[in-house]
Design an enzyme around this catalytic site. Sequence first.
Site, PDB file in Angstrom:
ATOM      1  N   HIS A   1      32.174  71.931 -65.813  1.00  0.00           N
ATOM      2  CA  HIS A   1      33.119  73.060 -65.950  1.00  0.00           C
ATOM      3  C   HIS A   1      32.048  74.314 -65.886  1.00  0.00           C
ATOM      4  CE1 HIS A   1      35.877  75.523 -68.356  1.00  0.00           C
ATOM      5  NE2 HIS A   1      36.585  74.661 -68.229  1.00  0.00           N
TER       6      HIS A   1
ATOM      7  N   HIS B   1      37.145  76.179 -60.915  1.00  0.00           N
ATOM      8  CA  HIS B   1      36.076  76.599 -61.850  1.00  0.00           C
ATOM      9  C   HIS B   1      35.591  75.105 -62.731  1.00  0.00           C
ATOM     10  CE1 HIS B   1      39.403  75.862 -64.600  1.00  0.00           C
ATOM     11  NE2 HIS B   1      38.506  75.417 -65.565  1.00  0.00           N
TER      12      HIS B   1
END
Length: 183
Positions: free
Chosen positions: A104, A89
């Site tokens: 992110h 992620h």
Amino acid sequence: MKTTGPVAAAESVAPAAAAVKPQAVQPMGESVIATLVSPITGDIIPLDEVPDEAFASKAVGDGVAVKPTDKIVVSPVAGTIISIFNTNHAFCLESENGVEIVVHMGIDTVELQGQGFSRLVEEGAAVVAGQPVLEMDLDYLNANARSMISPVVCSNIENYSGLVIKAEGKVIAGKTPLYEIRG
């Protein structure tokens, strides 16, 4: 009549000075160290509007966020992928001149344990700006993540004089300048 001459002269000088100002040479210590492109196609969100205190308060670093409308996440700058989280992620990269960037994807997406994310490169890979790094299942992520607002921050900004946001509105992955790191 005396006052109209000086006023007219002042007015004609001001626009000329204003026109020169944007082209002025950057002062010493204010050169552009790196220019990042958007890592994802989407909409710009100011960092202080990210629904996560660590990012919104700039504790992780300074930058902006993007709400993605496409599934491919690219490198925002040429450099080396230092780490990719095992849940895919987020990734960290270091530019060729030492700028450290954290990309992110989403907020609390780590809780999805990697579902919805596929890595396209491995840690240690040398990448160029615009090179695909992650692929997302955006339908799954939009349905299951707390938020897909995705911070893109310089984590070692304290080593530089600051950054200048270049993007607003809609951005295109690998093409739209996101921000400049100044040194």
